[in-house]
Write a protein that holds these residues in place. Sequence first.
Motif, PDB file in Angstrom:
ATOM      1  N   SER A   1      53.419  55.461 -14.981  1.00 24.05           N
ATOM      2  CA  SER A   1      54.467  54.654 -14.346  1.00 24.05           C
ATOM      3  C   SER A   1      55.786  55.414 -14.286  1.00 24.05           C
ATOM      4  CB  SER A   1      54.660  53.341 -15.124  1.00 24.05           C
ATOM      5  OG  SER A   1      53.503  52.540 -15.075  1.00 24.05           O
TER       6      SER A   1
ATOM      7  N   ASN B   1      56.019  47.505 -14.651  1.00 22.22           N
ATOM      8  CA  ASN B   1      55.896  47.089 -16.051  1.00 22.22           C
ATOM      9  C   ASN B   1      57.166  47.380 -16.843  1.00 22.22           C
ATOM     10  OD1 ASN B   1      53.142  46.344 -15.684  1.00 22.22           O
ATOM     11  ND2 ASN B   1      52.559  48.500 -15.822  1.00 22.22           N
TER      12      ASN B   1
ATOM     13  N   SER C   1      52.704  48.189 -20.089  1.00 25.38           N
ATOM     14  CA  SER C   1      51.958  47.176 -19.356  1.00 25.38           C
ATOM     15  C   SER C   1      51.329  46.158 -20.306  1.00 25.38           C
ATOM     16  CB  SER C   1      50.866  47.834 -18.516  1.00 25.38           C
ATOM     17  OG  SER C   1      50.056  46.857 -17.899  1.00 25.38           O
TER      18      SER C   1
ATOM     19  N   GLU D   1      56.902  44.650 -21.659  1.00 22.60           N
ATOM     20  CA  GLU D   1      57.545  45.108 -20.428  1.00 22.60           C
ATOM     21  C   GLU D   1      59.025  45.416 -20.625  1.00 22.60           C
ATOM     22  OE1 GLU D   1      56.576  42.328 -17.368  1.00 22.60           O
ATOM     23  OE2 GLU D   1      54.435  42.826 -17.411  1.00 22.60           O
TER      24      GLU D   1
ATOM     25  N   GLN E   1      49.238  54.843 -19.224  1.00 26.36           N
ATOM     26  CA  GLN E   1      49.787  53.992 -18.172  1.00 26.36           C
ATOM     27  C   GLN E   1      51.302  54.100 -18.120  1.00 26.36           C
ATOM     28  OE1 GLN E   1      46.593  50.610 -19.258  1.00 26.36           O
ATOM     29  NE2 GLN E   1      48.208  49.852 -17.938  1.00 26.36           N
TER      30      GLN E   1
ATOM     31  N   SER F   1      53.650  39.924 -22.850  1.00 25.00           N
ATOM     32  CA  SER F   1      54.164  40.701 -21.717  1.00 25.00           C
ATOM     33  C   SER F   1      55.675  40.869 -21.760  1.00 25.00           C
ATOM     34  CB  SER F   1      53.750  40.043 -20.397  1.00 25.00           C
ATOM     35  OG  SER F   1      54.286  38.731 -20.299  1.00 25.00           O
TER      36      SER F   1
END
Length: 475
Positions: A48, A259, A429, A424, A44, A420
């Motif tokens: 990104s 993210n 993520s 982040e 991921q 998070s």
Amino acid sequence: MITSIAWKNVWRNKTRSLTVIAAVTVGVFASVFALAAINSSIVQRIDSAVNEELSHIQVNHKEFRSSSEIMNTIPDPEAVAATLRNTPGVTDVTGRIIVRGIASAASGSAGVEINGIDIEKEKQMFTLSEKLIPGTGSYFGADTRLNSAFIGEKLARELQIIRYILTPESFTVLQEKGIPAQVSEKLKPLEKQRFTTEKRLTEAYTALLTPGEVKKYGLRIREAAWSYREGSRIILTFLDVNGNQTGAAFRICGIYRTNNDLFEATSVFVPDGELRRLTGLEEGVYHRFIARLEDNDLTDRVTPVLKEALPGLEVMNWKEIQVDLAMIADYINQIYAIFMVLILAALSFGIVNTMLMAVLERTRELGMLSAVGMNRRRIFFMIMLESIFLSMVGGFAGMAVSGIIIAITNHTGINLVKYSEGLEAFGYSAHLYPTIGADFFIILTVLIVITGILSSVYPARKALQLNPVEALRGE
């Protein structure tokens, strides 16, 4: 025949065998699922980085990244663009004007990188337009007398463009989200109060609710209180080609959420025509060209070709820009191998212990088999098969459970919203969708068989050391 006997021997003591199989199953499941979660996080992050932030390859003026001087533009941009487009593997090319500046609002300011972009080409090459937060506008879709800017949620929070307020409508949303009436009643003192940051809102409702209620309903409260007035403005200030300070008011056409907090806080996107007009840069002049490839696997092959074709420019791929991410991506297979070897090595001790106990308990039986003519090679092979069967049954069961759980969580996701903020901050993520390739299960099957073989060596050697006469005398 030896195979049939070995299989029956495995189930002579079902409790012990099932205990070992269960241990192997749990160990394999835990390791495979953990690796799938780690793999999804890395996949991921790479996705990104390539699709939202960097693309595959960037071409800059030699000194632009170090100095950020507005006059360090790419010489002969048409020729450079043509070279990129004609390179095998390159599918799309676009140029950007990039200036460093300050974004200001009534409540604060922040340093930013202002990207002048070709809206349609960028939409074709990147997925950032799909990261628009619903209710914040559009991706350069609204007509306005002012200039348009597309900014990140982190920057909007720093400038306090995004605020938090529990309106009567917010309480209705809370009710629809299943929050109990007694919890909503506790929050009533906060109604219509404005909170400039999420932290202040959190502190306010934490003082009113129990720790259990905060943990269970905190996220839903923050989402319901999230507030943004569409069409808000910011002032972007920067230097023009003459070194004079200039700037203008920009209407926020939309806010994106990724993210990566750093990217959100520093990257502002505006139409390149508006930025050219304000800076005085000529049409067709760019600070950076960005190239997208047919496949990410072509990155290492195309990069040296472009470096040779464009010797006077800085050609960098995403791996050279994000060195830490590239290192993890390049060494991930080695990390998987080390992880699995350690897990299977630990599990092998359980198999060795079980088989050793089985051999010692069957001393008389093994002595009789030797006495009636079963040679040492067959006894060794029988013990080895029993170890392999134990490891393979447990291993396949673990892989089956892993496959089912991974398939389910890949669809539903794993919510790590509690962490998070930390994740982040590094661009990862907080919502994981575990995934792992089929080739990994093939490698794991081989490792399980090898584990079974190695685990059988000591117990089998112990069986071969038995003297048939002494064994027959034993109880």
